[in-house]
Design a protein around this motif. Structure first.
Motif, PDB file in Angstrom:
ATOM      1  N   GLN A   1      65.783   3.364  50.152  1.00  0.00           N
ATOM      2  CA  GLN A   1      66.893   3.517  49.843  1.00  0.00           C
ATOM      3  C   GLN A   1      67.475   1.938  49.055  1.00  0.00           C
ATOM      4  OE1 GLN A   1      69.847   5.187  52.095  1.00  0.00           O
ATOM      5  NE2 GLN A   1      69.591   7.175  50.745  1.00  0.00           N
ATOM      6  N   VAL A   2      66.818   0.927  50.564  1.00  0.00           N
ATOM      7  CA  VAL A   2      67.629  -0.223  49.410  1.00  0.00           C
ATOM      8  C   VAL A   2      65.849  -0.720  48.645  1.00  0.00           C
ATOM      9  CG1 VAL A   2      67.413  -2.966  49.948  1.00  0.00           C
ATOM     10  CG2 VAL A   2      68.563  -1.055  51.890  1.00  0.00           C
ATOM     11  N   GLN A   3      64.919  -0.176  48.975  1.00  0.00           N
ATOM     12  CA  GLN A   3      63.409  -0.513  48.309  1.00  0.00           C
ATOM     13  C   GLN A   3      63.735  -0.234  47.225  1.00  0.00           C
ATOM     14  OE1 GLN A   3      60.785  -3.343  48.779  1.00  0.00           O
ATOM     15  NE2 GLN A   3      60.659  -2.719  46.726  1.00  0.00           N
TER      16      GLN A   3
ATOM     17  N   PRO B   1      75.122   9.425  71.839  1.00  0.00           N
ATOM     18  CA  PRO B   1      74.701   8.469  70.703  1.00  0.00           C
ATOM     19  C   PRO B   1      73.527   8.901  70.520  1.00  0.00           C
ATOM     20  CG  PRO B   1      74.723   7.770  73.778  1.00  0.00           C
ATOM     21  CD  PRO B   1      75.604   8.136  72.770  1.00  0.00           C
ATOM     22  N   LYS B   2      72.952   8.106  69.263  1.00  0.00           N
ATOM     23  CA  LYS B   2      71.660   9.351  68.374  1.00  0.00           C
ATOM     24  C   LYS B   2      70.542   8.205  69.156  1.00  0.00           C
ATOM     25  CE  LYS B   2      73.391   9.045  63.993  1.00  0.00           C
ATOM     26  NZ  LYS B   2      73.237   8.387  62.391  1.00  0.00           N
ATOM     27  N   SER B   3      69.257   8.915  69.441  1.00  0.00           N
ATOM     28  CA  SER B   3      68.222   8.307  69.909  1.00  0.00           C
ATOM     29  C   SER B   3      67.613   7.725  69.224  1.00  0.00           C
ATOM     30  CB  SER B   3      67.824   9.490  70.315  1.00  0.00           C
ATOM     31  OG  SER B   3      67.255  10.118  69.111  1.00  0.00           O
TER      32      SER B   3
ATOM     33  N   ALA C   1      64.622   6.773  62.476  1.00  0.00           N
ATOM     34  CA  ALA C   1      64.358   7.845  60.580  1.00  0.00           C
ATOM     35  C   ALA C   1      65.307   7.240  60.049  1.00  0.00           C
ATOM     36  CB  ALA C   1      63.891   8.860  61.785  1.00  0.00           C
ATOM     37  N   GLU C   2      66.109   7.025  60.314  1.00  0.00           N
ATOM     38  CA  GLU C   2      67.399   6.154  59.789  1.00  0.00           C
ATOM     39  C   GLU C   2      67.292   4.981  59.487  1.00  0.00           C
ATOM     40  OE1 GLU C   2      72.422   4.934  60.103  1.00  0.00           O
ATOM     41  OE2 GLU C   2      71.487   7.208  60.827  1.00  0.00           O
ATOM     42  N   ASN C   3      66.275   3.692  60.073  1.00  0.00           N
ATOM     43  CA  ASN C   3      66.128   3.086  59.746  1.00  0.00           C
ATOM     44  C   ASN C   3      65.053   3.412  58.436  1.00  0.00           C
ATOM     45  OD1 ASN C   3      66.223  -0.003  59.588  1.00  0.00           O
ATOM     46  ND2 ASN C   3      64.818  -0.150  60.999  1.00  0.00           N
ATOM     47  N   GLU C   4      64.319   3.826  58.662  1.00  0.00           N
ATOM     48  CA  GLU C   4      62.957   3.948  57.165  1.00  0.00           C
ATOM     49  C   GLU C   4      63.978   4.614  56.857  1.00  0.00           C
ATOM     50  OE1 GLU C   4      59.889   6.321  59.681  1.00  0.00           O
ATOM     51  OE2 GLU C   4      60.159   4.698  61.096  1.00  0.00           O
ATOM     52  N   LEU C   5      64.813   5.384  56.393  1.00  0.00           N
ATOM     53  CA  LEU C   5      65.609   6.253  55.184  1.00  0.00           C
ATOM     54  C   LEU C   5      65.944   5.188  54.645  1.00  0.00           C
ATOM     55  CD1 LEU C   5      66.286   8.553  52.938  1.00  0.00           C
ATOM     56  CD2 LEU C   5      67.869   8.758  54.710  1.00  0.00           C
TER      57      LEU C   5
END
Length: 131
Positions: free
Chosen positions: A107-109, A91-93, A99-103
């Motif tokens: 993108q949503v914004q 699983p991802k750390s 970092a993925e969440n921030e990206l």
């Protein structure tokens, strides 16, 4: 002193364990395949078979041959490869997930901003058309 060599096999006759009568008090579930004297027979776990019992992936290297002499054979690389099931990706750390969440948030914004821009363009075009 003479020692007996015992093996345990799985449902596919792969040898999953080797031991000597010197270390087994109960041989239920074990099959005797040989007997003899010396270190090879006394410390069978590491000395009886020519190579380690399992390959680097943990796959059994030997198969039981009930009618053979010897009572075991080295399995082919193809047989061992067929038994291999790769481990799932770990699983991802938390840091990777953050970092993925921030990206994804960025993108949503960006999509939201673009949507607003397109709405503004349509509204401006409508004002030009209906004036």
């Amino acid at each position: 002193m003479k020692y007996k060599i015992f093996i345990r096999v799985d449902d596919s006759d792969r040898i999953i364990d080797v031991n000597s009568s010197a270390f087994l008090s109960d041989t239920t579930g074990w099959v005797q395949i040989d007997e003899g004297t010396g270190d090879r027979y006394l410390h069978a776990q590491n000395n009886y078979l020519p190579k380690l019992q399992r390959d680097g992936r943990g796959i059994p290297r030997y198969a039981y041959m009930p009618d053979g002499d010897p009572k075991w054979r080295e399995r082919t690389q193809e047989e061992m490869d067929a038994d291999y099931v790769p481990l799932p990706e770990p699983p991802k750390s938390n840091a990777e997930l953050q970092a993925e969440n921030e990206l994804l948030r960025a993108q949503v914004q960006s999509l939201a901003d673009r949507g607003e821009f397109i709405e503004d363009c349509i509204a401006e075009m409508a004002m030009q058309v209906y004036q």
